[in-house]
Design an enzyme around this catalytic site. Structure first.
Site, short mmCIF file in Angstrom:
data_model
loop_
_atom_site.label_atom_id
_atom_site.label_comp_id
_atom_site.label_asym_id
_atom_site.label_seq_id
_atom_site.Cartn_x
_atom_site.Cartn_y
_atom_site.Cartn_z
CG ASP A 19 -5.21 -26.53 48.97
OD1 ASP A 19 -5.50 -25.66 49.80
OD2 ASP A 19 -4.08 -26.62 48.44
CG HIS A 72 -9.85 -4.93 37.44
ND1 HIS A 72 -8.63 -4.43 37.06
CD2 HIS A 72 -9.97 -4.65 38.77
CE1 HIS A 72 -8.02 -3.88 38.10
NE2 HIS A 72 -8.82 -4.00 39.15
CG ASP A 86 -5.59 -2.55 41.47
OD1 ASP A 86 -6.55 -3.22 41.05
OD2 ASP A 86 -5.60 -1.31 41.53
CD GLU A 143 -11.54 -1.68 38.47
OE1 GLU A 143 -12.05 -1.44 39.57
OE2 GLU A 143 -10.35 -1.36 38.19
CD GLU A 144 -7.19 0.01 38.03
OE1 GLU A 144 -7.71 1.00 38.59
OE2 GLU A 144 -6.65 -0.92 38.68
CG HIS A 194 -3.99 2.80 41.25
ND1 HIS A 194 -5.06 3.64 41.08
CD2 HIS A 194 -4.48 1.54 41.10
CE1 HIS A 194 -6.16 2.93 40.83
NE2 HIS A 194 -5.82 1.65 40.84
CG ASP A 247 -2.59 -20.65 50.58
OD1 ASP A 247 -3.41 -21.22 49.83
OD2 ASP A 247 -1.90 -21.27 51.40
CG ASP A 282 -7.26 -22.48 49.93
OD1 ASP A 282 -7.07 -22.91 48.78
OD2 ASP A 282 -6.47 -22.69 50.87
#
Length: 433
Positions: free
Chosen positions: A39, A121, A133, A167-168, A282, A297, A301
């Site tokens: 877990d 990222h 993000d 990445e952005e 954003h 969560d 997992d």
């Protein structure tokens, strides 16, 4: 989710390993003695998010490429991994005249010619701290990596983790990493798992539909905990998995939604409201309060489940599995549809205990008739409008198919015989002992 509850939910389900082609090539069943994934502590994941939030706050409110908050984020993650025994390296690149950084972490051991890699990222946009993000994905794979170390896990395949810069700004960091890998090193990566936005405040549960075996591994996890999934379309090709996919590396991943509005059907399926999956996408409000703990969560997992199942154990695989994970829509009160697999390389007839795995997502299974059709056209009924108002058929049936030649095209046929409900075949597999 507690480990005991998750293991109970997953009992009886089987995960697939890499290499399957939908409806065609056989994949091998997950190792019979595979170690269950531990877990993942959502409290630990949230603590990593809190630390990333503090880094942003102390560095102008963001963790964007070229800003001090990004380099501080790299240093933070690297220190955590170095402390538990990972071999880490920081890769530098230049974009728009500014230095960027990727962090690569290898867990010692495993077959170096069989690499399973997970990545996210680490940069945010300049307008906010980027907690969903993509602090969410970065924190989750960090905790997965730390769990690998704490558990002393020694998989058959080699495990590698990556945190990407810029990445952005167009997948800059992951492209740089992939483009600078020699061809022989690319070929060693047997699967790349991408996690970008996995804690959206109004979440959906989306799975990438790229590599079929990776896709089914994630679908199997969510099916086991009773959470329906959909194929990810909003960000397809817009995150770092595209850098790997474009050079032929099998990819997959998870996503909980960005600026697109959740439909009424999705609200019925997952709860929430018919508004954006992430209203702070954003934006400056992508803070710690922009995270849905349940989604974080579950997805954390799911990450561990995929890493453990796809990286394997030293136990040799048993049996042959042939599967098709392509979705097939079942028309409401309409014609029958089929999902097919082609069995090859099996000597003689099918067994008397042929295992038929059926995964059908449907809002009223009492409408459904489901049959297995052998290569010669023989029909074996699996489900005949039973179950009343319950939904979905996610079950493994045992069929005496000993009179049938094993090799050939086998079909799962499903037909909706009444009105008002819809669904689709989510997966179909045959397991030969």
């Amino acid at each position: 989710m507690k480990l005991s509850a998750r293991l109970a939910a997953l009992a009886g389900s089987s995960a697939l390993v890499l290499g399957a082609l939908a409806g065609a090539a056989p994949a091998t069943a997950a190792p019979a003695g595979a170690t269950a994934a531990p877990d993942i502590s959502v409290a630990n994941v949230k603590q990593h998010l809190t630390d990333l939030s503090t880094i942003a706050s102390n560095n102008g409110g963001n963790r964007a490429h070229g800003r001090p908050g990004y380099k501080a984020s790299i240093d933070f993650v690297k220190a955590k991994l170095d402390a538990v025994g990972f071999t880490t390296s920081v890769q530098q690149f230049t974009y728009s005249g500014t230095t960027g950084y990727n962090l690569i972490a290898d867990w010692p051991g495993g077959d170096p010619n069989q690499v399973i890699m997970a990545g996210s990222h680490l940069d945010s946009v300049t307008s906010g701290p980027g907690m969903n993000d993509n602090g969410s994905g970065s924190a989750a794979i960090l905790e997965a990596a730390l769990t690998v170390a704490r558990s002393g896990y020694q998989p058959t395949k080699h495990l590698r983790f990556g945190w990407w810069g810029a990445e952005e700004l167009g997948l800059v960091g992951s492209k740089y990493y992939v483009n600078n890998l020699p061809t022989a090193e690319r070929a060693k990566i047997k699967g790349y798992l991408n996690f970008d936005m996995i804690g959206s405040p109004n979440p959906g549960y989306f799975v990438y539909d790229d590599d079929p075996a990776i896709e089914q591994t994630f679908k199997g996890f969510f099916s086991g905990i009773g959470v329906p999934t959909e194929i990810e379309t909003e960000g397809d090709g817009r995150s770092d998995h595209a850098s790997f996919k474009n050079v032929g590396i099998p990819v997959g991943g998870l996503f909980t939604g960005a600026s697109r509005v959740k439909s009424s059907a999705q609200v019925s399926k997952w709860g929430g409201t018919a508004t954006a999956f992430d209203r702070c996408y954003h934006s400056s409000c992508d803070t710690l309060s922009n995270i849905n703990d349940t989604a974080l969560d579950r997805n954390s997992d799911a990450i561990a489940h995929a890493i453990w199942n796809l990286s394997g154990t030293s136990t040799p695989p048993t049996g042959k599995v042939f599967e098709n994970t392509a979705d097939v829509s079942i028309p409401d009160n309409g014609a029958a549809v089929t999902s097919s697999v082609t069995v090859s390389g099996v000597t003689g007839n099918a067994p008397s205990n042929l295992s038929v795995g059926v995964d059908i997502v449907h809002t009223y299974k009492g409408d459904l008739v489901v049959d297995l059709i052998a290569p010669d056209g023989s029909v074996y009924n699996l489900h005949n409008r039973s179950g009343g108002g319950t939904d979905n058929i996610q079950q493994t049936y045992t069929v005496n198919a000993s009179s049938e030649v094993a090799n050939g095209a086998w079909k799962l046929r499903a037909q909706d015989k009444a009105g008002a409900d819809t669904g689709y075949i989510n997966g179909f597999k045959l397991t030969f002992p």
